[in-house]
Design a protein around this motif. Structure first.
Motif, PDB file in Angstrom:
ATOM      1  N   GLU A  39      -8.366   3.158  -5.713  1.00  0.00           N
ATOM      2  CA  GLU A  39      -8.064   1.658  -5.444  1.00  0.00           C
ATOM      3  C   GLU A  39      -7.638   1.460  -4.009  1.00  0.00           C
ATOM      4  N   SER A  40      -6.616   2.358  -3.801  1.00  0.00           N
ATOM      5  CA  SER A  40      -5.494   2.088  -3.099  1.00  0.00           C
ATOM      6  C   SER A  40      -6.041   3.455  -1.264  1.00  0.00           C
ATOM      7  N   PHE A  41      -6.557   4.354  -1.455  1.00  0.00           N
ATOM      8  CA  PHE A  41      -7.478   5.360  -0.590  1.00  0.00           C
ATOM      9  C   PHE A  41      -8.930   5.015  -0.830  1.00  0.00           C
ATOM     10  N   PRO A  42      -9.996   4.480  -0.381  1.00  0.00           N
ATOM     11  CA  PRO A  42     -11.430   3.841  -0.262  1.00  0.00           C
ATOM     12  C   PRO A  42     -11.850   6.108  -0.797  1.00  0.00           C
ATOM     13  N   PHE A  43     -11.571   6.260   0.633  1.00  0.00           N
ATOM     14  CA  PHE A  43     -12.053   7.324   0.831  1.00  0.00           C
ATOM     15  C   PHE A  43     -11.243   9.169   0.271  1.00  0.00           C
ATOM     16  N   CYS A  44     -10.702   8.240  -0.300  1.00  0.00           N
ATOM     17  CA  CYS A  44     -10.018   9.878  -0.961  1.00  0.00           C
ATOM     18  C   CYS A  44     -11.224  10.808  -1.654  1.00  0.00           C
ATOM     19  N   ALA A  45     -11.266  12.008  -1.742  1.00  0.00           N
ATOM     20  CA  ALA A  45     -12.072  12.501  -1.850  1.00  0.00           C
ATOM     21  C   ALA A  45     -11.669  14.025  -2.636  1.00  0.00           C
ATOM     22  N   MET A  46     -10.674  13.909  -2.653  1.00  0.00           N
ATOM     23  CA  MET A  46      -9.616  15.487  -3.402  1.00  0.00           C
ATOM     24  C   MET A  46      -8.548  14.982  -3.938  1.00  0.00           C
ATOM     25  N   GLU A  96       4.291   8.572  -4.318  1.00  0.00           N
ATOM     26  CA  GLU A  96       5.101   8.513  -2.726  1.00  0.00           C
ATOM     27  C   GLU A  96       4.286   8.612  -2.180  1.00  0.00           C
ATOM     28  N   ILE A  97       2.841   9.173  -2.526  1.00  0.00           N
ATOM     29  CA  ILE A  97       1.466   8.901  -2.091  1.00  0.00           C
ATOM     30  C   ILE A  97       1.114   7.492  -2.414  1.00  0.00           C
ATOM     31  N   LEU A  98       1.326   6.635  -3.083  1.00  0.00           N
ATOM     32  CA  LEU A  98       0.717   5.366  -3.539  1.00  0.00           C
ATOM     33  C   LEU A  98       1.258   4.507  -2.718  1.00  0.00           C
ATOM     34  N   SER A  99       2.595   4.933  -2.012  1.00  0.00           N
ATOM     35  CA  SER A  99       3.291   4.063  -1.185  1.00  0.00           C
ATOM     36  C   SER A  99       2.581   2.834   0.034  1.00  0.00           C
ATOM     37  N   GLU A 100       3.129   2.292   0.187  1.00  0.00           N
ATOM     38  CA  GLU A 100       2.646   1.468   1.034  1.00  0.00           C
ATOM     39  C   GLU A 100       2.343   2.006   1.707  1.00  0.00           C
ATOM     40  N   ALA A 101       3.372   2.044   2.733  1.00  0.00           N
ATOM     41  CA  ALA A 101       3.089   2.893   4.301  1.00  0.00           C
ATOM     42  C   ALA A 101       1.926   4.168   4.489  1.00  0.00           C
ATOM     43  N   ASN A 102       1.798   5.050   3.012  1.00  0.00           N
ATOM     44  CA  ASN A 102       0.838   6.346   3.465  1.00  0.00           C
ATOM     45  C   ASN A 102      -0.474   5.096   3.876  1.00  0.00           C
ATOM     46  N   VAL A 103      -0.910   4.026   2.785  1.00  0.00           N
ATOM     47  CA  VAL A 103      -2.523   3.494   2.285  1.00  0.00           C
ATOM     48  C   VAL A 103      -2.236   2.570   3.647  1.00  0.00           C
ATOM     49  N   ALA A 104      -0.963   1.940   4.118  1.00  0.00           N
ATOM     50  CA  ALA A 104      -2.089   1.556   6.164  1.00  0.00           C
ATOM     51  C   ALA A 104      -2.031   2.243   6.806  1.00  0.00           C
ATOM     52  N   ALA A 105      -1.168   3.250   6.535  1.00  0.00           N
ATOM     53  CA  ALA A 105      -1.492   4.926   7.681  1.00  0.00           C
ATOM     54  C   ALA A 105      -2.954   5.061   7.224  1.00  0.00           C
ATOM     55  N   HIS A 106      -3.455   5.383   6.156  1.00  0.00           N
ATOM     56  CA  HIS A 106      -4.291   5.723   5.841  1.00  0.00           C
ATOM     57  C   HIS A 106      -6.013   5.713   5.296  1.00  0.00           C
ATOM     58  N   ILE A 107      -5.811   4.868   5.169  1.00  0.00           N
ATOM     59  CA  ILE A 107      -7.003   3.536   4.061  1.00  0.00           C
ATOM     60  C   ILE A 107      -8.116   3.881   4.667  1.00  0.00           C
ATOM     61  N   ASP A 108      -8.245   4.389   5.439  1.00  0.00           N
ATOM     62  CA  ASP A 108      -9.371   4.540   6.659  1.00  0.00           C
ATOM     63  C   ASP A 108      -9.829   6.068   7.211  1.00  0.00           C
ATOM     64  N   ASP A 109      -9.085   6.708   6.395  1.00  0.00           N
ATOM     65  CA  ASP A 109      -8.973   8.712   6.661  1.00  0.00           C
ATOM     66  C   ASP A 109      -9.840   9.065   4.734  1.00  0.00           C
ATOM     67  N   TRP A 110     -10.329  10.707   5.372  1.00  0.00           N
ATOM     68  CA  TRP A 110     -10.659  10.730   3.802  1.00  0.00           C
ATOM     69  C   TRP A 110      -9.620  11.545   3.851  1.00  0.00           C
TER      70      TRP A 110
END
Length: 389
Positions: free
Chosen positions: A317-324, A283-297
């Protein structure tokens, strides 16, 4: 007189292994623009200029660039040291700085103000560096006004403010105090220092700050209004996911001939938003989440029953700025209430004991059918081996 109150720059701090230097430079440039736009007379930085007692070369460069830029607006700058700073390193060049930039790190000088005049007369700025009782006690062996030895930061700060009030009596006019401490009345949800969260609370009563027209505090990373004239500005950047919903900015303080005339909050930009996503990993890796938060930490808290394979790799792979990433399985309420010791006492066989253990370490989720067959096969083999002995 118009004053900009900021604090807790923490130059050199990393965010989950990532440098914050470029982001902080961007924010301090925005702060400098606000100083220019609002015709600020004095910029106050209330401690924790650096994040370390041994700052790196680039940290000094960023501080130098920020001070030069602020000075070029025509504003004066008054800066004090915090608990993260080395007072000696921050203050060693104080006498070499250009006119209009003041770095106050000497505990013995807390009663000696920096005086800046405007059309309404003088304003006296009393800078109190961070006071660690065990270190500064030697400067005041006589103790406080009642002769008590200074053992806590609250006592030490009270003594320092006593010296400020003595200085105020000797210098007529309006006054501003600058300090770095944990004041009574702070909301504990607004982003506490690491040392404070770990239990280093030494609360300074609000009454200690009686006297000055305004008290600019540092040490807390979210803005706080303790009283109309006692405030925290917080940090200019988000330095943890716990601060993600708190605004970043500074206080714009106006003094007129009679003292405090008004305080306004100036918002600062957030170079990269922080967001916490919670739910099953898919669910976290859903397209909607990726579109909304791809540039966020991103802080991902996935709630799947069992740990997932390589969750950070998949998330980045989906969120380049996943920190945790954290694994926090959802637990059925009644299972959460039932303690491991209770389940263990209720177990009769070894298989039930293993089931109870797996439920405990998996937050209520016991073995799968395949695991149960394997456990029972191993136990049966053990019984047969013991029978042959």
């Amino acid at each position: 007189m118009r004053i900009l109150h900021t604090s807790d720059w923490h130059i050199g701090r990393t965010f989950h292994g990532h440098s914050t230097m470029d982001a902080l430079a961007e924010v301090l440039a925005a702060l400098t623009a606000q100083v220019q736009e609002n015709a600020v007379d004095v910029v106050v930085v209330a401690g924790d200029v650096f994040d370390s007692a041994t700052p790196s070369g680039p940290a000094y460069t960023l501080l130098g660039d920020a001070l030069v830029a602020l000075h070029e607006t025509g504003a004066r700058v008054i800066m004090t040291s915090g608990n993260h700073d080395s007072a000696a390193r921050l203050g060693f060049q104080a006498r070499l700085l250009r006119d209009g930039i003041h770095v106050l790190t000497d505990p013995l000088a807390v009663g000696e103000p920096i005086t800046i005049a405007d059309a309404d007369g003088p304003v006296h700025f009393f800078g109190i560096p961070y006071l660690e009782p065990a270190i500064v006690r030697q400067h005041w062996p006589e103790g406080d006004a009642e002769g008590r030895q200074l053992r806590t930061q609250a006592q030490t700060m009270a003594h320092a403010m006593h010296l400020v009030r003595v200085g105020m009596a000797q210098h007529s006019g309006r006054s501003v105090a600058i300090a770095h401490c944990f004041a009574a009345g702070v909301d504990a949800t607004i982003g506490l220092e690491r040392e404070v969260r770990q239990g280093g609370l030494d609360v300074v009563p609000l009454s200690v700050f009686d006297g000055p027209d305004y008290v600019a505090l540092g040490h807390i990373h979210g803005r706080q209004q303790i009283s109309e004239r006692v405030r925290y500005a917080g940090a200019p950047l988000h330095y943890s996911f716990g601060e993600q919903h708190k605004p970043r900015g500074s206080w714009l303080v106006d003094l007129d001939a009679d003292g405090l005339a008004g305080v306004e909050w100036l918002e600062l930009p957030v170079p990269r938003r922080l967001v916490t996503l919670t739910g099953p990993l898919e669910e976290i890796l859903s397209e909607a989440n990726v579109a909304a938060h791809i540039d966020d930490w991103v802080c991902a808290i996935y709630t799947d029953a069992a740990p997932q394979a390589e969750p950070m790799r998949r998330l980045r792979e989906s969120f380049p700025f996943c920190a945790m990433v954290q694994h926090q399985p959802e637990v059925v309420a009644e299972e959460r209430e039932r303690s491991y010791s209770q389940r263990l006492r209720a177990a009769v066989t070894d298989a039930e004991r293993i089931d109870a253990f797996l439920e405990h370490v998996r937050a209520g989720h016991g073995p799968t059918e395949t695991e149960s067959r394997l456990i029972r096969a191993v136990l049966d083999d053990r019984v047969r081996a013991e029978a042959l002995v």
